[in-house]
Enzyme design. Structure first.
Site, PDB file in Angstrom:
ATOM      1  N   GLY A 105       0.819  -1.198   0.000  1.00 23.34           N
ATOM      2  CA  GLY A 105       0.000   0.000   0.000  1.00 23.34           C
ATOM      3  C   GLY A 105       0.855   1.250   0.000  1.00 23.34           C
ATOM      4  N   ASP A 151      -2.934  10.265  16.957  1.00 21.89           N
ATOM      5  CA  ASP A 151      -1.937  10.753  15.996  1.00 21.89           C
ATOM      6  C   ASP A 151      -2.435  10.549  14.567  1.00 21.89           C
ATOM      7  OD1 ASP A 151       0.484  11.904  15.203  1.00 21.89           O
ATOM      8  OD2 ASP A 151       1.494   9.977  15.045  1.00 21.89           O
ATOM      9  N   ASP A 208       0.005   2.686  12.786  1.00 15.44           N
ATOM     10  CA  ASP A 208       0.780   3.385  13.810  1.00 15.44           C
ATOM     11  C   ASP A 208      -0.066   3.698  15.046  1.00 15.44           C
ATOM     12  OD1 ASP A 208       2.782   4.551  15.174  1.00 15.44           O
ATOM     13  OD2 ASP A 208       3.142   6.201  13.777  1.00 15.44           O
TER      14      ASP A 208
END
Length: 309
Positions: free
Chosen positions: A196, A235, A254
């Site tokens: 990706g 985030d 993440d």
């Protein structure tokens, strides 16, 4: 940021005694900033001369650091030595058989490499790396891991962050578009590898406005599931959304900074996440979606996750 996996260069040269020595340094760093040579020899049940010779080799390979101006000869494990111990543990558990030394991703806190399992499956191997010149800034991103912790080793902090991300992926992978976790050891998280491209890597002309609008809708849909489940990313940005190559689906990555909605500060962090994502799509692909129109549904999900809805 470390971009070359130096541990792989040293790994073929290491003996069983070297791994025991590295483990001895690691364990004794709980009690010493610089681990005395005598303690390492005692732990490995070898004589001082042999331990000193092997530690000299490990120092040459960058796996330990040596200091002799503190009243005794002491050693610390470096991030490369920590890499070696994690790789060894994952290999012995049958999680990984090989790692490509060229990294495929670099973030503010981690390097990602492609690994191969014994069955031939590709996996992403993420090495968390907190420390160095930007340690204090990075610590600000992960202040949650310092609560009630008195240990100051950045290796240990990297371990806590990896553990935290692995736990988040374990919880979220059954319900949302996040990477499926495979294993965790020390500062390393192994997860499924998906081809990706991060949205941040796309050129503004790579997506038509309608395509971008559909992607934004999918991102918000997935994130809403996650908030309703009780987790806030903290985030969210175009750097942490991947557009997969095979199905054109999205993947939110993440999760090292996630917090639960039980924590009151998650309310403002969720607002910030949404504003960052909406602003990115508005700036880059002219997708107009107002925060005021999106927020009520997310606020309701946040409240419901806390049993207040």
């Amino acid at each position: 940021m470390v971009s070359k996996l130096l541990a792989l260069e040293a790994y073929p040269n290491l003996r069983d005694l070297d791994f025991r020595i590295l483990r001895g340094v690691e364990l004794n760093m709980r009690h010493h900033r610089w681990v005395p040579l005598e303690d390492i020899a005692r732990f490995t049940r070898t004589d001082i001369e042999t331990a000193s010779f092997r530690l000299g080799k490990l120092d040459d390979w960058g796996l330990v650091a040596r200091r002799s101006d503190i009243g005794y000869i002491g050693y610390q494990l470096t991030i490369h030595g920590y890499d070696v111990l994690a790789i060894r543990a994952l290999a012995k558990k049958g999680v990984i058989e090989a790692i490509n030394p060229a990294h495929v991703g670099v973030g503010k806190d981690a390097d990602v490499y492609i690994g191969m399992t014994p069955s031939g499956e590709k996996v992403a191997v993420k090495f968390n790396r907190i420390g160095g010149r930007t340690a204090s800034r990075r610590a600000g991103y992960h202040g949650h891991v310092f609560q009630d912790k008195h240990h100051t080793s950045w290796l240990y902090v990297s371990r806590l962050i990896a553990k935290k991300e692995y736990e988040a992926l374990t919880l979220l992978s059954p319900i949302a578009r996040v990477p499926r976790p495979v294993a965790w050891n020390r500062h390393v998280v192994v997860m499924e590898f998906i081809e990706g491209t991060e949205l941040a890597e796309l050129r503004d002309t790579d997506l038509a406005r309608e395509e971008a609008k559909e992607i934004l809708d999918r991102v918000l849909e997935e994130y809403l599931k996650i908030v309703r489940f009780g987790i806030v990313h903290s985030d969210m940005s175009e750097f942490n959304v991947v557009l997969t190559h095979d199905e054109g689906e999205i993947l939110i990555i993440d999760w090292a900074q996630h917090i639960t909605t039980a924590r009151p500060e998650s309310y403002e962090l969720l607002k910030r996440d949404l504003r960052v994502v909406l602003n990115a799509f508005r700036r880059r692909w002219r997708v107009e979606k107002r925060f005021e129109d999106v927020w009520p549904e997310f606020e309701k999900a946040w409240l419901e996750s806390r049993g207040e809805g």
